[in-house]
Write a protein that holds these residues in place. Sequence first.
Motif, PDB file in Angstrom:
ATOM      1  N   HIS A   1       0.819  -1.214   0.000  1.00 47.21           N
ATOM      2  CA  HIS A   1       0.000   0.000   0.000  1.00 47.21           C
ATOM      3  C   HIS A   1       0.852   1.263   0.000  1.00 47.21           C
ATOM      4  O   HIS A   1       0.705   2.118   0.867  1.00 47.21           O
ATOM      5  CB  HIS A   1      -0.926   0.030   1.213  1.00 47.21           C
TER       6      HIS A   1
ATOM      7  N   ARG B   1       2.710   4.575  -2.287  1.00 47.79           N
ATOM      8  CA  ARG B   1       2.440   5.466  -3.414  1.00 47.79           C
ATOM      9  C   ARG B   1       3.607   6.409  -3.618  1.00 47.79           C
ATOM     10  O   ARG B   1       4.269   6.774  -2.652  1.00 47.79           O
ATOM     11  CB  ARG B   1       1.284   6.411  -3.068  1.00 47.79           C
TER      12      ARG B   1
ATOM     13  N   GLU C   1       4.110   5.049   2.421  1.00 48.59           N
ATOM     14  CA  GLU C   1       2.972   4.189   2.729  1.00 48.59           C
ATOM     15  C   GLU C   1       1.723   5.055   2.783  1.00 48.59           C
ATOM     16  O   GLU C   1       1.776   6.185   3.290  1.00 48.59           O
ATOM     17  CB  GLU C   1       3.179   3.509   4.097  1.00 48.59           C
ATOM     18  N   VAL C   2       0.592   4.517   2.332  1.00 51.19           N
ATOM     19  CA  VAL C   2      -0.610   5.356   2.286  1.00 51.19           C
ATOM     20  C   VAL C   2      -1.100   5.719   3.685  1.00 51.19           C
ATOM     21  O   VAL C   2      -1.782   6.725   3.868  1.00 51.19           O
ATOM     22  CB  VAL C   2      -1.760   4.712   1.481  1.00 51.19           C
ATOM     23  N   ARG C   3      -0.732   4.938   4.690  1.00 51.90           N
ATOM     24  CA  ARG C   3      -1.216   5.271   6.039  1.00 51.90           C
ATOM     25  C   ARG C   3      -0.306   6.269   6.769  1.00 51.90           C
ATOM     26  O   ARG C   3      -0.548   6.595   7.932  1.00 51.90           O
ATOM     27  CB  ARG C   3      -1.358   4.007   6.884  1.00 51.90           C
ATOM     28  N   LEU C   4       0.739   6.744   6.098  1.00 43.06           N
ATOM     29  CA  LEU C   4       1.654   7.704   6.726  1.00 43.06           C
ATOM     30  C   LEU C   4       0.990   9.077   6.844  1.00 43.06           C
ATOM     31  O   LEU C   4       0.464   9.603   5.862  1.00 43.06           O
ATOM     32  CB  LEU C   4       2.928   7.818   5.884  1.00 43.06           C
ATOM     33  N   MET C   5       1.016   9.648   8.048  1.00 42.02           N
ATOM     34  CA  MET C   5       0.463  10.991   8.235  1.00 42.02           C
ATOM     35  C   MET C   5       1.459  12.046   7.730  1.00 42.02           C
ATOM     36  O   MET C   5       2.680  11.840   7.787  1.00 42.02           O
ATOM     37  CB  MET C   5       0.177  11.248   9.716  1.00 42.02           C
TER      38      MET C   5
ATOM     39  N   ASP D   1       4.250  12.870  10.230  1.00 41.38           N
ATOM     40  CA  ASP D   1       5.365  11.916  10.282  1.00 41.38           C
ATOM     41  C   ASP D   1       6.210  11.992   9.019  1.00 41.38           C
ATOM     42  O   ASP D   1       7.431  11.807   9.060  1.00 41.38           O
ATOM     43  CB  ASP D   1       4.824  10.494  10.493  1.00 41.38           C
TER      44      ASP D   1
ATOM     45  N   CYS E   1      -1.465  16.009  11.625  1.00 42.74           N
ATOM     46  CA  CYS E   1      -1.713  14.665  12.174  1.00 42.74           C
ATOM     47  C   CYS E   1      -3.012  14.087  11.651  1.00 42.74           C
ATOM     48  O   CYS E   1      -3.312  12.927  11.879  1.00 42.74           O
ATOM     49  CB  CYS E   1      -1.744  14.693  13.706  1.00 42.74           C
ATOM     50  N   LEU E   2      -3.831  14.917  10.977  1.00 42.44           N
ATOM     51  CA  LEU E   2      -5.116  14.446  10.449  1.00 42.44           C
ATOM     52  C   LEU E   2      -5.131  14.499   8.927  1.00 42.44           C
ATOM     53  O   LEU E   2      -6.189  14.611   8.316  1.00 42.44           O
ATOM     54  CB  LEU E   2      -6.278  15.284  11.014  1.00 42.44           C
ATOM     55  N   LEU E   3      -3.949  14.455   8.336  1.00 47.72           N
ATOM     56  CA  LEU E   3      -3.822  14.475   6.885  1.00 47.72           C
ATOM     57  C   LEU E   3      -2.894  13.343   6.489  1.00 47.72           C
ATOM     58  O   LEU E   3      -1.790  13.230   7.043  1.00 47.72           O
ATOM     59  CB  LEU E   3      -3.146  15.779   6.449  1.00 47.72           C
ATOM     60  N   LEU E   4      -3.314  12.547   5.528  1.00 49.63           N
ATOM     61  CA  LEU E   4      -2.402  11.535   5.006  1.00 49.63           C
ATOM     62  C   LEU E   4      -1.401  12.233   4.083  1.00 49.63           C
ATOM     63  O   LEU E   4      -1.767  13.155   3.350  1.00 49.63           O
ATOM     64  CB  LEU E   4      -3.181  10.487   4.208  1.00 49.63           C
TER      65      LEU E   4
ATOM     66  N   VAL F   1      -0.279  11.101   1.400  1.00 50.50           N
ATOM     67  CA  VAL F   1      -0.737  10.934   0.010  1.00 50.50           C
ATOM     68  C   VAL F   1      -1.799  11.964  -0.387  1.00 50.50           C
ATOM     69  O   VAL F   1      -1.934  12.285  -1.566  1.00 50.50           O
ATOM     70  CB  VAL F   1      -1.309   9.514  -0.262  1.00 50.50           C
ATOM     71  N   GLN F   2      -2.512  12.487   0.604  1.00 53.58           N
ATOM     72  CA  GLN F   2      -3.512  13.516   0.274  1.00 53.58           C
ATOM     73  C   GLN F   2      -2.857  14.824  -0.137  1.00 53.58           C
ATOM     74  O   GLN F   2      -3.524  15.701  -0.679  1.00 53.58           O
ATOM     75  CB  GLN F   2      -4.415  13.791   1.483  1.00 53.58           C
TER      76      GLN F   2
END
Lengths: 281, 162
Positions: free
Chosen positions: B3, B5, B21-25, B28, B63-66, B68-69
Motif C-alpha cells: 500500500h 504510493r 505508505e498510504v497510512r503515513l500521516m 510523520d 496529524c489528520l492528513l495523510l 498521500v492527500q
Amino acid sequence: MKPAPFAYTKARSVEHAVELAGRDGEARILAGGQSLIATLNMRLSRPTLLVDINGLDGLDGLALKDGAVEIGALVRHAQAGRSDIIAKNAPLIAKAIPHIGHPAIRNRGTIGGSIAFADPAAELPACLVALGGEVVIAGGRGERTVKADDFFTGLFETELGSDDVLKAIRVPAANAATRIGFAELARRHGDYALVGLAAAARAEGDGLADIRLAYFGVGATPVRARKAEAELARGALDDAVAALADDLDPPDDVQETGAVKRHLAGVLLRRVAKQLMEGRQ
Amino acid sequence: MPHSRNIALTVNGERYEREVEVRLMLADFLRHHLGLTGTHLGCEHGVCGACTILLDGRSARSCLLLAVQCDGHDVMTVEGIAPSADALHPLQEAFRDHHGLQCGFCTPGMLTTLIEFLRENPDPTEEEVRIAISGNLCRCTGYQGIVAAALDAAKRMQAAPA
C-alpha cells in the motif's frame, strides 16, 4: 505510523466511490478526515479501504435552487462560513459554524462529513434537523433523498448504508418570516458542546409558528423537544422550559451528569427563545 | 512496501518526490522523511494544535492528513516562516520579545495558526486572538505572552507589510 494498514483509492466520480465502497464491506469514505483520521490514529476504526472523495467534481457546490440551499458534501466548514449564500439563506448554519472546532479544523472538515459522521454533540446535524432539511444520497440502487428527522437513527448511526455516499444536504431557504436561534455551552471555545440548541421558526402575528427545537449533546442523536415546541408556540416560555423534563432525558457522560445537562438545556432555551423573538420585525 | 504510493509536493518552496505508505500521516512524513522536525506532534488526534501547518495557505492539522492527500499540494511548516536563515518573521520577533514561549512545544502550531489568522485579521482584538488560538494548547505560558505577541505582531506587520 499509527493507523492499521489500509488500501487507499482516490475515487474518480461519485459512482466510482459508490462502487468501491460497495465492493469492500470495510471501506470508509474519506472527506475532510477531521474525525475519521483521528479514529484511525487511535485504531478505534480499522477500515481495509479508504475511498478518498476529495477533489471530486460536483460535490463542492453551494447554490440556491428551487427555494432551498443545496450544500455539496465536500464544502468545507470554512468555505460555508465565508459564503454569502449561506449567510443570507441559511443563517442558522452561518451562526453555528464558528462553534465547530477551530480554524484549522474548519479549513478541512466538510459539511457532508459532519452529517455522515453524526456525532450526537455536533452542531450541524442539529441544524439540519431544526431546519427540516434533507440529505441527498448516492447509493448502489441510485439516488435518494432522506428527511433530516429520519436520517439520524442512533449513536453515530444514520440511514447511510455501506455503499452509500452522502452527496449534499438541502435546507429550505430563509425568507422574511424565518426566525433562527443558536446557542451552546462548552467548556472551551471549539470543544464539543455539553449541551447545544439549534432552533428555527416562522414569525406569525405576534408569535411564532412551526417551531423546531433540535438539541445536541443530550442523547444518541439530535433530539427534537416537541412538547417545548408546542408550549413555545403558545408563547409560554416557562412552560416550555418545564416541558423539557419530558422531552429530554440526557444520559450522564464524562463531562456532566444528565441532571446538569437538563438544567443547561433550559438555560439555552431561554437564550434561544429570546433570539427567535428578537428577530421579529 | 505494501500500500505505498509515489507523491510529489512542495514544502517551504522546495519540491520533494518520495514513495510513502498510504497510512503515513503528513506530520510523520515531514518529521521522519524530510527531517523537518519543527512540526511537533502532541495529541495526534487534532486537539492540541502543535502539528498545525499551512496547506495551500490554509492552516491544517498535519496529524489528520495523510501524506498521500498532499500529493500535488503546497505545504508550509514553521521552518518556512522566517524570510531567511538569519532573519526572523515579525511574528517570531514578537514572540521572542513578549516571552510568547517557554518550552516551545506549542510554538510551531501557534505561529502557523497566527500566520493565517493575521493575514485575514490584520487588526484583531484581544478576544479575537484568544479565540483564534483556542485550538492550540500551551501548558507553560498561560497564553498571556502569546496573546501580547500576536497583538504586537499585528502592529509590526501593518507597519511593515511583507
